[in-house]
Scaffold this motif. Structure first.
Motif, PDB file in Angstrom:
ATOM      1  N   PRO A   1      16.221  65.119  80.457  1.00 39.96           N
ATOM      2  CA  PRO A   1      15.629  63.989  79.735  1.00 39.96           C
ATOM      3  C   PRO A   1      16.177  62.660  80.276  1.00 39.96           C
ATOM      4  CG  PRO A   1      17.294  65.056  78.386  1.00 39.96           C
ATOM      5  CD  PRO A   1      17.130  65.901  79.628  1.00 39.96           C
ATOM      6  N   PRO A   2      15.428  61.569  80.119  1.00 41.28           N
ATOM      7  CA  PRO A   2      15.840  60.282  80.683  1.00 41.28           C
ATOM      8  C   PRO A   2      17.231  59.863  80.256  1.00 41.28           C
ATOM      9  CG  PRO A   2      13.659  60.092  79.719  1.00 41.28           C
ATOM     10  CD  PRO A   2      14.132  61.476  79.439  1.00 41.28           C
ATOM     11  N   ARG A   3      17.616  60.237  79.040  1.00 38.62           N
ATOM     12  CA  ARG A   3      18.884  59.699  78.598  1.00 38.62           C
ATOM     13  C   ARG A   3      20.070  60.358  79.288  1.00 38.62           C
ATOM     14  NH1 ARG A   3      20.819  62.997  74.483  1.00 38.62           N
ATOM     15  NH2 ARG A   3      19.274  64.330  73.471  1.00 38.62           N
ATOM     16  N   LEU A   4      19.821  61.434  79.994  1.00 38.79           N
ATOM     17  CA  LEU A   4      20.922  62.053  80.727  1.00 38.79           C
ATOM     18  C   LEU A   4      20.931  61.647  82.190  1.00 38.79           C
ATOM     19  CD1 LEU A   4      21.062  65.636  79.204  1.00 38.79           C
ATOM     20  CD2 LEU A   4      22.359  63.606  78.602  1.00 38.79           C
ATOM     21  N   ASP A   5      20.086  60.661  82.520  1.00 37.18           N
ATOM     22  CA  ASP A   5      20.074  60.158  83.896  1.00 37.18           C
ATOM     23  C   ASP A   5      21.287  59.253  84.062  1.00 37.18           C
ATOM     24  OD1 ASP A   5      17.820  57.859  85.606  1.00 37.18           O
ATOM     25  OD2 ASP A   5      19.661  58.838  86.249  1.00 37.18           O
ATOM     26  N   TYR A   6      22.191  59.639  84.919  1.00 40.04           N
ATOM     27  CA  TYR A   6      23.421  58.873  85.064  1.00 40.04           C
ATOM     28  C   TYR A   6      23.336  57.764  86.094  1.00 40.04           C
ATOM     29  CZ  TYR A   6      25.942  62.249  82.199  1.00 40.04           C
ATOM     30  OH  TYR A   6      26.383  63.031  81.182  1.00 40.04           O
ATOM     31  N   GLY A   7      22.115  57.486  86.597  1.00 38.83           N
ATOM     32  CA  GLY A   7      21.987  56.403  87.555  1.00 38.83           C
ATOM     33  C   GLY A   7      22.498  55.101  86.957  1.00 38.83           C
ATOM     34  N   ARG A   8      23.190  54.323  87.751  1.00 38.03           N
ATOM     35  CA  ARG A   8      23.725  53.073  87.245  1.00 38.03           C
ATOM     36  C   ARG A   8      22.645  52.009  87.292  1.00 38.03           C
ATOM     37  NH1 ARG A   8      29.725  52.870  87.373  1.00 38.03           N
ATOM     38  NH2 ARG A   8      29.287  50.868  86.400  1.00 38.03           N
ATOM     39  N   VAL A   9      22.549  51.219  86.255  1.00 40.52           N
ATOM     40  CA  VAL A   9      21.578  50.122  86.238  1.00 40.52           C
ATOM     41  C   VAL A   9      22.236  48.778  86.481  1.00 40.52           C
ATOM     42  CG1 VAL A   9      20.091  51.358  84.641  1.00 40.52           C
ATOM     43  CG2 VAL A   9      21.744  49.739  83.754  1.00 40.52           C
ATOM     44  N   ASP A  10      23.557  48.766  86.526  1.00 40.75           N
ATOM     45  CA  ASP A  10      24.210  47.454  86.595  1.00 40.75           C
ATOM     46  C   ASP A  10      24.429  46.983  88.020  1.00 40.75           C
ATOM     47  OD1 ASP A  10      27.685  48.451  86.057  1.00 40.75           O
ATOM     48  OD2 ASP A  10      26.119  49.196  87.375  1.00 40.75           O
ATOM     49  N   GLY A  11      23.789  47.660  88.963  1.00 42.93           N
ATOM     50  CA  GLY A  11      23.847  47.145  90.319  1.00 42.93           C
ATOM     51  C   GLY A  11      25.083  47.547  91.091  1.00 42.93           C
ATOM     52  N   ARG A  12      25.995  48.236  90.444  1.00 41.97           N
ATOM     53  CA  ARG A  12      27.169  48.695  91.195  1.00 41.97           C
ATOM     54  C   ARG A  12      26.877  50.055  91.783  1.00 41.97           C
ATOM     55  NH1 ARG A  12      32.065  49.399  87.648  1.00 41.97           N
ATOM     56  NH2 ARG A  12      33.150  49.822  89.570  1.00 41.97           N
ATOM     57  N   SER A  13      27.217  50.227  93.029  1.00 40.29           N
ATOM     58  CA  SER A  13      27.056  51.580  93.577  1.00 40.29           C
ATOM     59  C   SER A  13      28.274  52.398  93.175  1.00 40.29           C
ATOM     60  CB  SER A  13      26.939  51.509  95.095  1.00 40.29           C
ATOM     61  OG  SER A  13      28.060  50.854  95.611  1.00 40.29           O
ATOM     62  N   GLY A  14      28.155  53.699  93.264  1.00 42.63           N
ATOM     63  CA  GLY A  14      29.165  54.564  92.644  1.00 42.63           C
ATOM     64  C   GLY A  14      30.563  54.466  93.195  1.00 42.63           C
ATOM     65  N   ASP A  15      31.363  53.566  92.570  1.00 41.84           N
ATOM     66  CA  ASP A  15      32.779  53.608  92.940  1.00 41.84           C
ATOM     67  C   ASP A  15      33.346  54.874  92.330  1.00 41.84           C
ATOM     68  OD1 ASP A  15      33.627  50.104  92.375  1.00 41.84           O
ATOM     69  OD2 ASP A  15      31.768  51.092  92.909  1.00 41.84           O
ATOM     70  N   TYR A  16      32.938  55.074  91.096  1.00 43.25           N
ATOM     71  CA  TYR A  16      33.367  56.265  90.405  1.00 43.25           C
ATOM     72  C   TYR A  16      32.191  57.214  90.500  1.00 43.25           C
ATOM     73  CZ  TYR A  16      35.593  59.059  86.773  1.00 43.25           C
ATOM     74  OH  TYR A  16      36.198  60.058  86.061  1.00 43.25           O
ATOM     75  N   ASN A  17      32.427  58.311  91.135  1.00 40.39           N
ATOM     76  CA  ASN A  17      31.334  59.196  91.467  1.00 40.39           C
ATOM     77  C   ASN A  17      30.731  59.825  90.218  1.00 40.39           C
ATOM     78  OD1 ASN A  17      29.574  60.992  92.543  1.00 40.39           O
ATOM     79  ND2 ASN A  17      31.012  61.817  94.049  1.00 40.39           N
ATOM     80  N   ARG A  18      29.498  59.393  89.914  1.00 38.18           N
ATOM     81  CA  ARG A  18      28.857  59.887  88.706  1.00 38.18           C
ATOM     82  C   ARG A  18      28.561  61.385  88.769  1.00 38.18           C
ATOM     83  NH1 ARG A  18      27.147  55.967  85.005  1.00 38.18           N
ATOM     84  NH2 ARG A  18      28.911  54.555  84.930  1.00 38.18           N
ATOM     85  N   ALA A  19      28.584  61.932  89.936  1.00 43.60           N
ATOM     86  CA  ALA A  19      28.351  63.380  90.027  1.00 43.60           C
ATOM     87  C   ALA A  19      29.436  64.131  89.281  1.00 43.60           C
ATOM     88  CB  ALA A  19      28.319  63.812  91.488  1.00 43.60           C
ATOM     89  N   ARG A  20      30.610  63.528  89.227  1.00 40.53           N
ATOM     90  CA  ARG A  20      31.696  64.180  88.481  1.00 40.53           C
ATOM     91  C   ARG A  20      31.382  64.253  86.999  1.00 40.53           C
ATOM     92  NH1 ARG A  20      36.689  60.938  91.025  1.00 40.53           N
ATOM     93  NH2 ARG A  20      37.896  61.773  89.309  1.00 40.53           N
ATOM     94  N   TYR A  21      30.663  63.249  86.500  1.00 41.97           N
ATOM     95  CA  TYR A  21      30.268  63.306  85.100  1.00 41.97           C
ATOM     96  C   TYR A  21      29.373  64.507  84.852  1.00 41.97           C
ATOM     97  CZ  TYR A  21      31.863  58.602  83.836  1.00 41.97           C
ATOM     98  OH  TYR A  21      32.596  57.505  83.564  1.00 41.97           O
ATOM     99  N   ALA A  22      28.343  64.612  85.664  1.00 34.54           N
ATOM    100  CA  ALA A  22      27.397  65.709  85.479  1.00 34.54           C
ATOM    101  C   ALA A  22      28.112  67.047  85.624  1.00 34.54           C
ATOM    102  CB  ALA A  22      26.264  65.585  86.488  1.00 34.54           C
ATOM    103  N   ALA A  23      28.981  67.122  86.607  1.00 31.20           N
ATOM    104  CA  ALA A  23      29.730  68.375  86.803  1.00 31.20           C
ATOM    105  C   ALA A  23      30.570  68.682  85.583  1.00 31.20           C
ATOM    106  CB  ALA A  23      30.608  68.268  88.044  1.00 31.20           C
ATOM    107  N   GLY A  24      31.221  67.632  85.061  1.00 34.87           N
ATOM    108  CA  GLY A  24      32.051  67.821  83.871  1.00 34.87           C
ATOM    109  C   GLY A  24      31.251  68.323  82.693  1.00 34.87           C
TER     110      GLY A  24
END
Lengths: 715, 312, 248
Positions: free
Chosen positions: A148-171
């Motif tokens: 669902p859209p609300r689980l899309d971890y893409g950043r909207v604030d224009g920062r590219s992933g310093d903190y790897n969002r893939a780790r969130y999904a993996a977690g």
């Protein structure tokens, strides 16, 4: 045979001792983790506030046990989580009961109860809830896969992933996977045990019993089952203990922190913002460092489960502004953890220093300024995070340093100089009333029943002045005793406060409170939801405590009591936009709807209505700032007009807030729907319904000055 | 009751305002025009218009304006000629020295004057206060000489030839403490000369933000007009100063001046009120621009712009 | 580096106006007050110089007690000291310059900044007259300032955008044009703190008046514009017709 089962079946003494040792270790790690969390929260500014503890705990218990907040806007996830929650809780209690018997009751008191009917009931109960746990987890897993859209971890604030969002999904997957693993291995254990011993009373554990029969059917019984049981037991046991130790360090922490946050949550968060200390120094104003956040806010950051409901509700995120409330919380959490948390102790990146500023580092200023302070995020957050007050605190420090949009700066200076956001001379404030053909009382000079606090836009913006005049005509016709403050009224300060200029807010409020206090009246009336919010919720702590009514409520009173009656039903097909400050902020949803019904309008609800209403984009001082629209993306107000058009055949878009009127009149034009839909303010429809045509109006006003009339106002 | 006018010149050209000062000065008395420059000769011819009785050249200083030089030259002129009224244009150059002369010599002084009259011996000047909302008559009791800076474009420039006698005044001028180095054009200009346009589409604060500029540029192009702006647009950095109409910008006299979202601050009006036909579009019915406009409309300028787009 | 900034609290009128009994000025009840826009740019310029070169910024104004609000605004922006001179007649820039000159001489500044003009008087004279009275070099209408050693380079903005680059000896008096910088926000907390700062008040010595208001009045409004109505389509058509007609 007694209905019970042997705990630690098949374990030698040293193995049992090892097991207890592991329990001690896992508990110690868990406790250390919790201690680290508490120490992190204590780094916050000022103490941890927990007034009226019984009330808070009771309320929190109710919310958590009924899942009232989690079930909103996603019934399926809510039900599934309810199943997971109770499954987990029941299983946990079940294990505790067993531990209690084995470690306390039996050795110390010689009392065993885990047998007989008790045991059977226990087995059934745990089996059912264990099954519910698994079903719930599976439903949630399916939902997660469906993305669902609300689980899309893409950043909207224009920062590219310093903190790897893939780790969130993996977690997330590890978390739900671990729970599923524990549930499945738990049932497997039960099945293996039943396959091994096959006691007849175990039909009381239906799922376990069925699984046990299945295993037996494939030839897994007797000693084989016992061996498998032994191995599975250790796997399950170790996994369970590992899970427990990991709780404070993983997503699982929400099990502790979320209910704690629900209990600690400020009930007027956002509606009544926190004041500054007396004689504030620059470092007292707002938040710049992690240690400036309050302990409650630091706690709330860990409660976030990344559910994304705030992200989906946020009008800024939906319009492509660089703000997602979820990302804001996660960025703050990362910085808090990286400064004071377990992660900083372990040296795991990203790490922060105590004097690293939040804005300009982890979070960009544009993100903070994108917020419309509409409270959609706070409203829907299932764990009670207060995004809006946090953003407000970050704004306060920026404003104090002068780091703000030049347009906003100019407006704040204008408000300070002239008391209104338009820079109009003070004398012009009451001009709209003088243009009417009857006298509007000066509340400073004579007692009135209703003191009408008009507000900037309703006093000075031409389109909204027509609406104020319309409302005045209705009140005059209804012989309501009302008056206004004329030049003594200044900007109420709601948006000034939300833009972060706290001291200017206090100054404006003090002035208004002084002016109002000098008057004699019963209630305050306002036609502006922003003024409504601040006078109702934020003036009392500053010394101004009065009953405040919004004009939609007053109109309902007049209609419901028969003081005024529509001459005929209007018969229009309308849709209604709930203003943020009237609806979400103050819970006034029904009065405007009842007014529409009373005047014979057919209301077709917007898809996003009531507490899910979509902000017009003006709030939080944004109407005073440079537009953040990206390229061709529709403005929030334009999106809303599209939404209304899609309902089909709507005569009027009904608004009840002056800023909404301004934003939506513009949006109807700029969205290309001019001619397809028109805007009406609620007062304008009421005036029409009362059939106050010019002749009627003149008849009312005859005996006053000119007697001539400018015609039916605003239409 | 003699009148002394000081010529304003730039890069070898005498500016229109000088000739306007002659028109203003004539009713007050015989007009003499002073020309101050390193080589004032060539400029003298340009100020020999009808109404000028005498031209006084002061050869001093550099080719271009320097405040200290003009101050010393003017002081010498006043000392030697004792004029009753000294007229300068209310210009950036005049702002650099006129009040200094007035302070030093104890003269009567007023700037941005749009009316001058004699009442017997007394000089009465009329100017505005409070953003043009009120006017005031000023008197200068006890002042032998009154120095007035007149608002450009208020009086029509004198024309023709006056056949004035030319004399010169020798002035010892000390080296200036503020010295002209060079002229520069501010970046991103040199494209369009708005003073040459027949039709100007002029936009002000009312357009809201920089994004609207492109829209109006497009509309201006379609209409065969040139886009000009009021000061706030330049201060915000959205358009170069070469497009600015106003007291500190350019003075324009197009056949048609369309003022969209311009409130009519007196500094702006000074730059355009001599335009042939002025049409003002503003949502504020009280905007001062309606006081000078020939036609007006209290409507949203974007709505009108949209409709205009359709017509071209 | 000590910079003195001369500021003015200016008046704005609404649409209604009444005059004082003697008819020489506007009734104060009809007036709103604010810091002169040009002076906020001048103050900001002085503060930026202080940030770069150290020193202090002193703001001075001529006015009655309510003009202290304008001084406090500048203090809140970061100015160090404030002086108010009272007893100065309004509307005469040369008289104001005389009063300011006394304080400026006492302060012995390295630089004096004024706004080009005030929004309510638009005389654009005070700074230039002040420079003469304190015998300092001057540059008017400055849009860029680069101080150096004993000299500064200033850009003067001429009509139409042409820039005159000038070298001026320091100390000097400069009048500052809008747009030279972005004046910082004086937040209310700082303004409230500035209310605790003591402002030196001095009396102006009497000075000859270079002008005096004899009569102030509302100018007769011209016939006013012919209004074209409120329908954008109609307005657009009329405009198009006018353009065609008048450029034929």
């Amino acid at each position: 045979m007694t209905e019970t089962r042997e705990t630690f079946a098949g374990l030698s003494d040293w193995q049992v001792a090892l097991w207890y040792g592991m329990i001690v270790l896992s508990t110690a790690i868990f406790a250390a983790g919790v201690l680290l969390l508490v120490l992190k929260y204590r780094r916050g500014r000022d103490g941890f506030r927990f007034d009226r503890p019984l009330h808070r705990l009771g309320r929190a218990a109710w919310i958590v046990l009924t899942h009232a907040w989690i079930r909103r806007r996603d019934g399926i996830a809510g039900a599934a989580h309810l199943a997971v929650f109770y499954g987990f809780v029941v299983l946990f209690i079940g294990t505790s009961i067993l531990a209690f018997q084995d470690d306390v009751a039996k050795p110390l008191l010689g009392w065993t109860f885990w047998e007989g009917p008790f045991y059977l009931g226990y087995s059934l109960f745990l089996d059912v809830f264990g099954f519910a746990l698994l079903v719930g987890l599976l439903v949630l897993i399916v939902k997660r896969i469906a993305s669902p859209p609300r689980l899309d971890y893409g950043r909207v604030d224009g920062r590219s992933g310093d903190y790897n969002r893939a780790r969130y999904a993996a977690g997330d997957w590890v978390f739900v996977g671990s729970l599923l693993f524990l549930g499945v291995t738990g049932f497997l254990l039960e099945a293996l045990r039943i396959a091994e011993t096959d006691p007849s009373f175990e039909t009381w554990a239906p799922f376990g019993w069925l699984s046990g029969q299945a295993l037996q059917a494939v030839g897994l019984d007797g000693q084989d089952a016992a061996d498998a049981h032994f191995r599975t037991w250790w796997v399950h046991g170790t996994a369970a203990l590992a899970f427990v130790s990991a709780i404070p360090f993983t997503k699982a922490v929400h099990m502790l922190v979320a209910p704690a946050n629900v209990a600690a949550r400020n009930e007027v968060a956002g509606r009544r913002l926190e004041p500054l200390p007396e004689s504030p120094q620059p470092e007292d104003v707002g938040v710049a460092l992690v240690s400036d956040l309050s302990p409650t806010h630091l706690l709330s950051l860990d409660a976030c489960t990344k559910c994304g409901k705030c992200h989906v509700a946020c009008p800024a995120a939906a319009t492509g502004y660089p703000l997602s409330p979820r990302d804001l919380v996660l960025d703050l959490r990362e910085q808090a953890e990286g400064t004071y948390g377990a992660r900083s102790l372990l040296g795991a990146a990203p790490l922060y220093r105590a004097d690293d500023e939040i804005v300009g580092g982890a979070i960009r200023p544009e993100t903070i300024w994108s917020c419309m302070q509409c409270m959609a995020c706070v409203e829907i957050c299932p764990v009670g995070i207060e995004h809006v007050p946090i953003i407000n605190q970050l704004r306060r420090r920026l404003v104090d340093r002068g780091e703000l949009d030049p347009l906003l700066q100019g407006t704040l200076e204008t408000i300070y100089d002239s008391g209104n956001s338009f820079g109009e001379p003070k004398r012009k404030r009451g001009r709209w009333a003088k243009e009417l053909d009857f006298d509007v009382k000066d509340a400073r000079k004579e007692p009135v029943e209703l003191l009408w606090f008009v507000g900037d836009y309703a006093s000075l913006d031409p389109r909204n002045v027509r609406i104020s005049q319309t409302l005045a005509r209705i009140l005059h016709h209804a012989e309501v005793d009302f008056g206004i403050l004329y030049e003594a009224e200044r900007n109420a300060g709601n948006d000034v406060r939300r833009a972060g200029e706290e001291v200017l807010f206090t100054d404006l409020a003090a002035g208004n409170i002084e002016a109002i206090s000098g008057c004699e009246f019963e209630r305050i009336l306002t036609s502006d939801p922003h003024s409504f919010n601040t006078i109702r919720n934020e003036y009392p702590p500053l010394g101004g405590s009065w009953e405040v009514v919004h004009h939609t409520q007053l109109l309902l009173e007049l209609l419901a009591s028969g003081v005024v009656a529509p001459s005929r039903p209007l018969g229009y097909r309308v849709t209604y936009h709930d203003p943020c400050h009237l609806g979400r902020y103050n819970g006034v949803y029904d009065a405007p709807r009842q007014v529409l019904a009373a005047i014979g309008c057919e209301l077709v609800e917007m898809p996003r209505n009531r507490d899910n209403s979509f902000c017009c984009g003006a709030g939080g001082g944004r109407i005073w700032m440079e537009e953040l629209k990206q390229g061709d993306a529709p403005r929030p107000s334009e999106s809303r007009i599209h939404e209304a058009i899609e309902l089909g055949g709507i005569d009027y878009f009904v608004a009840a807030c002056p800023k909404d009127v301004t934003m939506y009149e513009d949006a109807i034009k700029t969205s290309g729907h001019q001619g397809e839909i028109e805007l009406r303010e609620l007062s304008e429809l009421v005036l029409e319904a009362l059939a106050l045509v010019p002749a009627q109006v003149a008849a009312d006003e005859a005996g006053d000055d000119e007697g001539g009339t400018t015609g039916t106002a605003g239409i | 009751m003699s009148v002394l006018v000081v010529t304003e010149h730039l890069q070898g050209t005498v500016r229109d305002v000088t000739r306007e000062l002659v028109t203003a000065g004539r009713p007050l008395g015989p007009v003499a025009v002073a020309v101050i420059a390193r080589d004032p000769g060539p400029l003298a011819a340009a100020v020999d218009v009808e109404g000028v009785e005498e031209i006084v050249t002061v050869a001093a200083g550099a080719d271009e304006f320097e405040g200290d030089t003009y101050q010393q030259a003017l002081e010498a002129l006043i000392e030697s000629r004792r004029p009753r009224v000294v007229l300068l244009g209310f210009t950036v150059n005049a702002m650099s020295y006129a009040a200094a002369v007035a302070a030093k010599l104890g003269l009567g002084y007023a700037s941005d004057v749009h009316g001058v009259a004699l009442e017997g011996e007394a000089v009465i000047a009329t100017r505005s206060f409070y953003a043009g909302k009120v006017s005031a008559e000023l008197e200068f009791p006890g002042a032998e000489t009154v120095l007035l800076l007149l608002r450009p474009t208020t009086w029509p420039p004198a024309e023709g030839t006056g056949g004035a006698a030319v004399s010169s005044l020798a002035v010892e001028v000390a080296p200036p403490r503020a010295r002209h180095v060079e002229f520069t054009e501010p970046a991103a200009t040199g494209d369009v000369d708005i003073t040459q346009a027949d039709v100007l589409l002029s936009i002000g604060r009312g357009i809201g933000d920089a994004d609207a500029i492109a829209q109006f540029e497009g509309l201006a192009a379609k209409m065969g007009a040139t886009l000009s702006v009021s000061r706030p647009i330049v201060d915000a950095g959205w358009m170069p100063a070469s497009r600015q109409v106003g007291q500190s910008g350019k003075t324009v006299k197009p056949k048609v001046y369309l003022a969209f979202g311009i409130s009519g601050a007196v500094q702006h009006l000074a730059g355009m009120k001599a335009s042939g036909t002025i049409v003002a579009v503003n949502t504020d019915p009280e905007a001062s621009i309606f006081g000078v406009a020939h036609y007006g409309a209290v409507v949203d300028l974007f709505d009108v712009a949209e409709e205009l787009e359709k017509l071209y | 580096m000590r910079t003195v900034v001369c500021i003015k609290q200016v008046r704005t009128l609404g649409d209604e106006v009444e005059f004082t009994d003697d008819g020489r000025d506007v009734d104060p009840d009809y007036v709103d007050l604010a810091l002169n826009e040009w002076d906020s740019f001048a103050t900001e310029e002085a503060l930026q110089l202080k940030e770069r070169l150290g020193g202090e910024v002193v703001v001075v104004t001529c006015g009655p007690e309510e003009s202290e609000a304008a001084l406090r605004r500048c203090l809140a922006m970061g100015a160090d000291r404030a002086v108010r001179i009272e007893g100065v007649a309004a509307h005469d820039p040369i008289g104001v310059a005389h009063a300011l000159a006394e304080v400026v001489r006492d302060e012995e500044p390295d630089l004096v900044l004024c706004g080009v003009q005030s929004s309510d008087s638009v005389q654009a004279a005070t700074g230039t007259a002040l420079a003469e009275l304190v015998e300092l070099p001057r540059v008017a209408v400055v849009t860029r300032l680069e101080p150096g050693d004993g000299k500064a380079t200033a850009h003067r903005e001429l009509e139409g955008g042409l820039v005159d680059v000038v070298e001026v000896d320091l100390p000097a008096v400069l009048t500052i044009q809008t747009g030279i910088n972005q004046p910082r926000y004086a937040n209310l907390r700082a303004i409230k703190q500035a209310e605790q700062v003591e402002i030196t008040v001095r009396q102006a010595a009497s000075a000859p008046a270079a002008s005096r208001v004899r009569r102030m009045f509302v100018p007769p409004r011209g016939e006013g514009a012919e209004m074209l109505g409120t329908d954008p389509g109609e307005v657009a058509r009329r405009i198009a017709d006018l353009v065609k007609e008048r450029t034929a």
